[in-house]
Design an enzyme around this catalytic site. Structure first.
Site, short mmCIF file in Angstrom:
data_model
loop_
_atom_site.label_atom_id
_atom_site.label_comp_id
_atom_site.label_asym_id
_atom_site.label_seq_id
_atom_site.Cartn_x
_atom_site.Cartn_y
_atom_site.Cartn_z
N HIS A 1 0.85 -1.20 0.00
CA HIS A 1 0.00 0.00 0.00
C HIS A 1 0.89 1.24 0.00
CE1 HIS A 1 0.99 -0.81 4.20
NE2 HIS A 1 0.79 0.47 4.46
N ARG B 1 6.23 6.58 14.51
CA ARG B 1 6.02 7.03 13.12
C ARG B 1 5.71 8.52 13.06
NH1 ARG B 1 1.71 5.01 8.50
NH2 ARG B 1 0.32 6.63 9.23
N HIS C 1 4.79 -0.01 0.19
CA HIS C 1 5.40 -0.84 1.22
C HIS C 1 4.41 -1.88 1.72
CE1 HIS C 1 3.66 2.62 3.33
NE2 HIS C 1 3.51 1.84 4.39
N ASP D 1 0.86 5.15 1.99
CA ASP D 1 0.17 5.80 3.10
C ASP D 1 -0.72 6.94 2.61
OD1 ASP D 1 1.30 4.08 4.90
OD2 ASP D 1 2.99 5.40 5.37
C1 SIN Z 1 2.93 1.02 7.73
O1 SIN Z 1 2.34 0.47 6.82
O2 SIN Z 1 2.99 2.25 7.79
C2 SIN Z 1 3.58 0.17 8.81
C3 SIN Z 1 4.72 -0.60 8.31
C4 SIN Z 1 5.32 -1.48 9.37
O3 SIN Z 1 4.76 -1.62 10.47
O4 SIN Z 1 6.37 -2.06 9.08
#
Ligand code: SIN
Length: 290
Positions: free
Chosen positions: A119, A281, A266, A121
């Site tokens: 996906h 994050r 990612h 973000d």
């Molecule tokens: C995400 O998709 O922002 C999280 C990725 C992760 O937890 O590695």
């Protein structure tokens, strides 16, 4: 600054030992020789920005960062976005936890458990984040790896007839995966936030075109009949997830990694519910995809 193949390249910078080392042939570079607790002056910030534009994902290891240090680093790339899910915010309004750790039975962070499909973000929002940054504090002994795919290469290597079929089209992206980040749906559940963006977007800094659909969130290509949309999306998802476009990151505590949502996707591999995973994050405000 040139960094090709897998060779590490010393870079002229205010930090004499700074090196940019590619992480894979397709995507990602480690920046070696920087302690992010120190001052980040304009020249160093520019070197990191250039490396980020060239490699799409940058990694710095063995960092010992407070929330404020991480925010200060993020701010060199643009204004951090305020978090709306208040329960996952710690002290700074732009810092959110990603974690499977539970207190009183409730996760202290977002996206707590297991595997996640590819996906990008906030692609369900009108103005998605341009960058996302994760700082690893606790990681499982196995799994919970994050995979990054190069969406420029995915676009550039498409067959000409597919490029023609997606040119000028928009696709609808929806967010409804709080608990099921491995199941692709073609419908948008009532009330789920969604937004239609170009299937191919142009990066505002590099001018390169990137494929901007993904298996987890893209539901349909607008103005195509459902069967054709599904057939085309399935082709695009399988194409963009090929190992040749991907770097898989195995986390260590102290890693900080920042990716460009405008030209990457990612995903996350599964991990044991019995092991703790905790990352901080920050996302950085972006622009409307065109
Ligand atoms: C995400 O998709 O922002 C999280 C990725 C992760 O937890 O590695």
């Amino acid at each position: 600054m040139e960094t090709t193949g897998s060779a590490a390249t010393p870079v002229r910078s205010p930090t004499p030992t700074l090196t940019v080392r590619p992480l894979s042939p397709a995507i990602g570079a480690e920046i070696i020789g920087v302690d992010l607790r120190d001052d980040i002056d304009d020249l160093l910030a520019q070197v990191m920005l250039d490396a980020w534009h060239q490699h799409l994902v940058i990694l710095l290891r063995d960092q010992k960062l407070s929330e404020d240090d991480q925010v200060r680093f993020a701010e060199r790339f643009g204004p951090p976005a305020k978090i709306h899910t208040q329960q996952f915010v710690r002290s700074h309004p732009a810092v959110m936890l990603i974690s499977n750790i539970r207190e009183d039975g409730k996760p202290i962070g977002a996206l707590p458990d297991g595997e996640m499909q590819f996906h990008t973000d906030q692609c369900h929002q009108k103005i998605p984040a341009k960058a996302s940054m994760l700082y690893a504090i606790e990681v499982p002994s196995v799994g919970g790896n994050t995979l990054f795919a190069n969406a420029y290469l995915a676009y550039e290597t498409l067959p000409a007839d597919i490029k023609r079929r997606i040119a000028g089209r928009k696709a609808l992206n929806a967010y409804d995966y709080d608990t099921a980040a491995t199941i692709r749906k073609s419908e948008v559940p009532p009330g789920a936030p969604c937004y239609a963006h170009p299937v191919v977007r142009t990066h505002p800094a590099t001018g390169r075109k990137a494929l901007y659909v993904n298996r987890l969130m893209t539901r349909r290509i607008e103005e195509l009949d459902p069967a054709e949309s599904e057939e085309l999306l399935t082709f695009l998802f399988n194409h963009q997830e090929q190992p040749r476009f991907i770097y898989e990151h195995l986390w260590r505590p102290g890693d900080i990694l920042m990716w460009d949502n405008r030209c990457t996707l990612h995903a996350r591999t599964d991990f044991s519910a019995g092991e703790r995973r905790l990352l901080r994050r920050i996302t950085i405000l972006g622009e409307k995809p065109v």
